[in-house]
Design a protein around this motif. Structure first.
Motif, PDB file in Angstrom:
ATOM      1  N   MET A 186       1.426  -1.190  -0.178  1.00  0.00           N
ATOM      2  CA  MET A 186      -0.045   0.128   0.252  1.00  0.00           C
ATOM      3  C   MET A 186       0.675   1.418   0.022  1.00  0.00           C
ATOM      4  O   MET A 186       1.973   1.186   0.178  1.00  0.00           O
ATOM      5  CB  MET A 186      -0.897   0.173   1.561  1.00  0.00           C
ATOM      6  N   THR A 209      -1.470   2.893  13.427  1.00  0.00           N
ATOM      7  CA  THR A 209      -2.087   1.729  13.076  1.00  0.00           C
ATOM      8  C   THR A 209      -3.163   1.480  14.919  1.00  0.00           C
ATOM      9  O   THR A 209      -2.592   0.892  15.012  1.00  0.00           O
ATOM     10  CB  THR A 209      -2.416   0.609  11.907  1.00  0.00           C
ATOM     11  N   GLY A 213      -7.356  -1.296  12.142  1.00  0.00           N
ATOM     12  CA  GLY A 213      -6.520  -0.798  10.849  1.00  0.00           C
ATOM     13  C   GLY A 213      -6.860   0.519  10.796  1.00  0.00           C
ATOM     14  O   GLY A 213      -6.595   0.817   9.081  1.00  0.00           O
ATOM     15  N   ASP A 214      -7.095   1.405  11.268  1.00  0.00           N
ATOM     16  CA  ASP A 214      -7.502   2.533  10.786  1.00  0.00           C
ATOM     17  C   ASP A 214      -6.315   3.212  10.786  1.00  0.00           C
ATOM     18  O   ASP A 214      -4.984   3.193  11.651  1.00  0.00           O
ATOM     19  CB  ASP A 214      -8.380   3.737  11.662  1.00  0.00           C
ATOM     20  N   ASP A 232      -8.867   4.773   6.487  1.00  0.00           N
ATOM     21  CA  ASP A 232      -9.469   3.580   6.578  1.00  0.00           C
ATOM     22  C   ASP A 232      -8.253   2.824   6.629  1.00  0.00           C
ATOM     23  O   ASP A 232      -7.659   2.612   5.913  1.00  0.00           O
ATOM     24  CB  ASP A 232     -10.881   3.289   6.828  1.00  0.00           C
ATOM     25  N   LYS A 233      -9.148   1.503   7.178  1.00  0.00           N
ATOM     26  CA  LYS A 233      -7.658  -0.288   6.150  1.00  0.00           C
ATOM     27  C   LYS A 233      -7.413  -0.259   5.320  1.00  0.00           C
ATOM     28  O   LYS A 233      -6.498  -0.574   4.338  1.00  0.00           O
ATOM     29  CB  LYS A 233      -7.994  -1.163   7.310  1.00  0.00           C
ATOM     30  N   THR A 234      -8.528   0.346   4.494  1.00  0.00           N
ATOM     31  CA  THR A 234      -8.187   0.539   2.677  1.00  0.00           C
ATOM     32  C   THR A 234      -7.260   1.772   2.028  1.00  0.00           C
ATOM     33  O   THR A 234      -6.312   1.751   1.606  1.00  0.00           O
ATOM     34  CB  THR A 234      -9.227   0.313   2.299  1.00  0.00           C
ATOM     35  N   GLY A 235      -7.071   2.360   3.158  1.00  0.00           N
ATOM     36  CA  GLY A 235      -6.188   3.556   2.708  1.00  0.00           C
ATOM     37  C   GLY A 235      -7.309   4.862   2.382  1.00  0.00           C
ATOM     38  O   GLY A 235      -6.982   5.853   2.362  1.00  0.00           O
ATOM     39  N   LYS A 236      -8.502   4.906   2.346  1.00  0.00           N
ATOM     40  CA  LYS A 236      -9.004   5.952   2.010  1.00  0.00           C
ATOM     41  C   LYS A 236      -9.418   6.726   3.353  1.00  0.00           C
ATOM     42  O   LYS A 236      -9.753   6.448   4.106  1.00  0.00           O
ATOM     43  CB  LYS A 236     -10.567   5.189   1.910  1.00  0.00           C
TER      44      LYS A 236
END
Length: 381
Positions: A186, A209, A213-214, A232-236
């Motif tokens: 990521m 983190t 996952g935040d 968020d955990k996806t990078g959003k």
């Protein structure tokens, strides 16, 4: 190791019209600012109250902890340093502010390849290191990916997060997440581009983190930007808070970041010589000055905080010396102090001594030096 390293080696708030200045501490310089009113610092204790109490005031539901009755720098040092780590023949380290402990007890380090502002820009060296507790190299990777590595975090699954605090030549101004074996999984930010948008950073200093996952990034290394960003955990992108300043909730170089067991976010607001404590929505909870002018922060599983102060001196933070302060975030009290020992640089400007800090589950403390480009391990005497 100790001998080698020893050789190389007016604050005010205005809140709702109330002026709050740092409280007098035993042993501080006579010129240190004082709070008008009762000696000892209000509700939290003082010379006439509980001898073990912290000195604090609560204003607008924010607790300002200005120190302890004990003088700064007076806590015992129960540690001694040992030679660590074992580098490959011919390999020297660049400046280091990035160091972190992994769940398996290994220590991760990112150095800056070579001296100077460009650091890793034109280097073919691998700056990311994994060491075991004895200092043996387990893994080394990352050549060509970084300009100025600055912050480091290892999450509960063993993924390694590195911040790159400068940008040029299509590199930097990013947070890069690696798998434990060194694969990039990521990227946050836009490579080589500084900015204030949701997709850009301007000097990302540190990353941490949460168990869910935040992702929190402290952005603004010694420039006009100072903010905390949440993804968020996806990078959003989710939100951000803070700006450059000296007031409550503002920052001047948010240099390090850490989470305690309650999920509170501790930010080393370095140039303001304080640590600010927030919830995960950006609400300011407390402001601490007793841990000095922190450059590095680490909080272990027992809520013990390790704060590396590489900048305190008489002009910048009267009464405090450089070194590592160790104390519980449950009560804010300092338990130990590992002092910086290079007397020639004690009052120098810039950064000297340990800037990045971490600890393993056994209680060993690891320090990263920027100016001295060295690593050290402290064990109990």
């Amino acid at each position: 190791m100790r001998t080698r390293l020893s050789k190389i080696a007016g604050f005010a708030f205005a809140i709702a019209g109330v002026s709050l200045m740092s409280l007098p501490l035993n042993g501080q310089s006579p010129g240190a600012p004082q709070v008008p009113g009762a000696p000892g610092g209000g509700r939290g204790g003082g010379r006439g109250g509980d001898p073990n109490a912290l000195q604090f005031r609560t204003i607008d539901n924010v607790k300002y902890v200005d120190g302890e009755v004990a003088a700064p720098n007076s806590q015992p040092n129960p540690y001694t340093d040992v030679s660590w780590p074992q580098l490959p023949a011919g390999r020297t380290l660049g400046g280091i502010s990035a160091i972190a402990a992994a769940p398996n007890g290994h220590i991760w380090v990112v150095d800056r390849c070579t001296p100077g502002a460009g650091a890793c820009a034109n280097s073919d060296l691998n700056p990311v290191w994994e060491f075991d507790a004895d200092g043996k190299v387990i893994r080394n990777f990352g050549a060509g990916l970084f300009l100025y590595p600055h912050g480091l975090w290892v999450d509960t699954e063993g993924f390694v997060w590195v911040t790159d605090a400068r940008g040029a030549q299509g590199k930097g101004q990013q947070v890069i997440k690696f798998s434990p074996d060194g694969r990039v999984v990521m990227r946050l930010g836009t490579a080589g581009v500084a900015g204030l948008a949701k997709e850009t950073f301007n000097g990302p200093c540190a990353v941490v983190t949460t168990p869910s996952g935040d992702i929190f990034v402290a952005d603004g290394h010694e420039n006009a930007v100072s903010r905390i960003m949440k993804f968020d955990k996806t990078g959003k992108y989710l939100m951000e808070w803070g700006k450059k300043g000296t007031g409550p909730g503002e920052f001047d170089t948010p240099h390090a970041i850490a989470l305690d067991s309650q999920g509170r976010l501790f930010v080393a607001d370095r140039a303001n010589s304080r640590v600010q404590v927030f919830d995960q929505t950006g609400k300011l909870l407390e402001v601490w000055r007793q841990f000095g002018r922190a450059s590095g922060l680490f909080i272990d599983a027992n809520d013990v905080m390790y704060a590396a102060d590489s900048e305190s001196n008489t002009p910048r933070n009267p009464g405090f010396l450089r070194g590592i302060r160790i104390g519980s975030v449950k009560d804010g009290r300092i338990q130990s102090f590992i002092p910086y020992t290079n007397k020639e640089q004690m009052n120098a400007g810039g950064t000297h001594g340990v800037e990045g800090v971490t600890a393993d589950a056994a209680g060993n403390v690891y320090g990263a030096y920027v100016a001295e480009a060295a690593l050290v391990k402290y064990v109990r005497k």
